[in-house]
Design an enzyme around this catalytic site. Structure first.
Site, PDB file in Angstrom:
ATOM      1  N   GLU A  35      12.690  32.728  36.389  1.00 41.79           N
ATOM      2  CA  GLU A  35      13.390  33.851  35.173  1.00 41.79           C
ATOM      3  C   GLU A  35      14.800  34.196  35.591  1.00 41.79           C
ATOM      4  O   GLU A  35      15.166  35.724  35.389  1.00 41.79           O
ATOM      5  CB  GLU A  35      12.512  34.906  35.080  1.00 41.79           C
ATOM      6  N   TRP A 115       5.647  48.893  25.345  1.00 40.55           N
ATOM      7  CA  TRP A 115       7.254  49.074  26.023  1.00 40.55           C
ATOM      8  C   TRP A 115       8.205  49.151  25.078  1.00 40.55           C
ATOM      9  O   TRP A 115       9.450  48.914  25.370  1.00 40.55           O
ATOM     10  CB  TRP A 115       7.164  48.288  27.205  1.00 40.55           C
ATOM     11  N   ASP A 153       1.505  37.680  29.793  1.00 39.52           N
ATOM     12  CA  ASP A 153       1.175  39.042  30.764  1.00 39.52           C
ATOM     13  C   ASP A 153       0.819  40.169  29.795  1.00 39.52           C
ATOM     14  O   ASP A 153       1.691  40.323  28.920  1.00 39.52           O
ATOM     15  CB  ASP A 153       2.587  39.142  31.645  1.00 39.52           C
ATOM     16  N   GLU A 159      -1.504  51.045  29.134  1.00 38.12           N
ATOM     17  CA  GLU A 159      -0.778  52.101  29.003  1.00 38.12           C
ATOM     18  C   GLU A 159      -0.851  53.204  27.929  1.00 38.12           C
ATOM     19  O   GLU A 159      -0.472  54.385  28.163  1.00 38.12           O
ATOM     20  CB  GLU A 159       0.794  51.690  29.398  1.00 38.12           C
ATOM     21  N   HIS A 195      -2.069  38.823  33.447  1.00 39.29           N
ATOM     22  CA  HIS A 195      -1.620  39.375  34.497  1.00 39.29           C
ATOM     23  C   HIS A 195      -1.766  41.028  33.984  1.00 39.29           C
ATOM     24  O   HIS A 195      -1.182  41.233  33.002  1.00 39.29           O
ATOM     25  CB  HIS A 195      -0.483  39.004  35.261  1.00 39.29           C
ATOM     26  N   CYS A 197      -1.111  44.793  35.463  1.00 43.11           N
ATOM     27  CA  CYS A 197      -0.363  45.402  36.548  1.00 43.11           C
ATOM     28  C   CYS A 197      -1.288  46.805  37.211  1.00 43.11           C
ATOM     29  O   CYS A 197      -2.413  47.048  36.727  1.00 43.11           O
ATOM     30  CB  CYS A 197       0.919  46.322  36.198  1.00 43.11           C
ATOM     31  N   HIS A 248       5.717  45.649  46.498  1.00 43.62           N
ATOM     32  CA  HIS A 248       6.467  47.013  46.498  1.00 43.62           C
ATOM     33  C   HIS A 248       7.074  47.227  48.047  1.00 43.62           C
ATOM     34  O   HIS A 248       7.728  48.084  48.058  1.00 43.62           O
ATOM     35  CB  HIS A 248       5.637  48.154  45.485  1.00 43.62           C
ATOM     36  N   CYS A 280       1.701  41.229  42.216  1.00 42.80           N
ATOM     37  CA  CYS A 280       2.546  41.336  41.108  1.00 42.80           C
ATOM     38  C   CYS A 280       3.756  40.412  41.221  1.00 42.80           C
ATOM     39  O   CYS A 280       4.081  39.450  42.277  1.00 42.80           O
ATOM     40  CB  CYS A 280       2.804  42.478  40.793  1.00 42.80           C
TER      41      CYS A 280
END
Length: 311
Positions: A35, A115, A153, A159, A195, A197, A248, A280
């Site tokens: 990507e 988002w 994804d 959220e 996927h 998160c 992370h 991730c």
């Protein structure tokens, strides 16, 4: 300075070929193109879709020092003139990869919607259907280009789920329906991956199952296997990729650490349904962290395979 489209695509292609060479050296079973053309997993698609626009300076903090520019939905969402959004880069990657399958990488309709700054004149569920149809067309174009594995994804599925149960049920109904709308046109031979998160999903496992993805990949290294145990207790019967290391963290995980995590997973999952992957995406990490981590991950997978064969 500025460069033209041809020069830009040449540089993108070189980077894709470099990423393929790295994956070949590591020994991964399924490749991705890396990507390099994408600034963000939602912003990139917003640039390719009608009915969405981007601000120049409307930055919003995502996490840590990471910022994004959420798109603004202002009209009916569809692909620009029906043009493919990801097929060119997929084709470059598949050509460089030879016979190794390459995943087509897409962002799901619910995550794109959650988002973004949505319209207020029509329900969000209707806007999600528009995005889902655009993703569905992209899945078909990827398949036509030879793609056998498509990842859609839904990182942000939870959220914007309402806190009140009487409202959350309706949200999950249309969210799952839109994911299925985007993927249910895929051929039976195409593997559909999704996927999710970092979040808590134990109370919505039934809805995750209803998404009907062939493979679910999730965070696992921080939660000590809680989600895997919950999925196992539920009777989740699809393939699972529970992350074996925390992306992370800059720490390179050892082979033994990841092998131990895999051994724990195999107490709950049969090997035939177990995928080995990081928690991730690796966007936040440097190459000198990524390459040794992935090499150790592959070594851990081989270690477990050999131990089971010898047993």
């Amino acid at each position: 300075g500025k460069i033209g489209k041809a020069a830009y695509e040449e540089q993108i292609d070189k980077e894709i070929e470099r990423v393929v060479a790295i994956q070949k050296d590591i020994g991964l079973d399924v490749f991705v193109h890396g990507e390099p053309e994408r600034s963000d997993m939602v912003e990139y698609f917003a640039q390719k879709l009608d009915g969405m626009l981007l601000t120049r300076h409307g930055w919003v903090q995502s996490y840590g020092s990471r910022y994004v520019r959420p798109p603004v939905i202002y009209g009916t969402v569809s692909r620009k003139k029906g043009e493919a959004m990801t097929v060119r880069e997929f084709a470059v990657c598949q050509k460089a990869s030879g016979t190794v399958p390459v995943k087509g990488m897409l962002t799901g309709p619910v995550t794109i919607l959650n988002w973004s700054f949505c319209r207020v004149d029509i329900p969000r569920a209707e806007q999600a259907v528009e995005v889902a149809l655009a993703v569905r067309e992209e899945v078909a174009d990827l398949e036509a280009a030879g793609c056998r594995v498509v990842q859609v994804d839904e990182a942000a599925l939870r959220e914007r789920m309402p806190l009140k149960k009487e409202e959350s049920g309706n949200y999950l109904e249309w969210a799952v329906a839109c994911f299925r709308l985007s993927t249910c046109g895929a051929r039976p031979s195409t593997q559909v991956v999704t996927h999710m998160c970092y979040s808590t999903f134990e109370d919505i496992i039934g809805k995750i199952d209803a998404m009907d993805a062939d493979v679910l990949t999730i965070e696992n290294s921080r939660s000590a296997g809680e989600m895997v145990a919950a999925l196992s207790s539920y009777g989740y019967a699809r393939d699972l990729g529970a992350g074996v290391y925390d992306i992370h963290s800059p720490v390179v995980p050892t082979v033994d650490d990841m092998a131990a995590r895999l051994q724990g997973l195999l107490l709950l999952l049969p090997p035939s349904r177990t995928w080995v992957n990081p928690d991730c995406g690796l966007k936040t990490r440097k190459w000198d962290e990524v390459i040794p981590s992935l090499k150790n991950m592959v070594a851990a997978a081989h270690k477990l395979r050999e131990s089971r064969i010898s047993a």
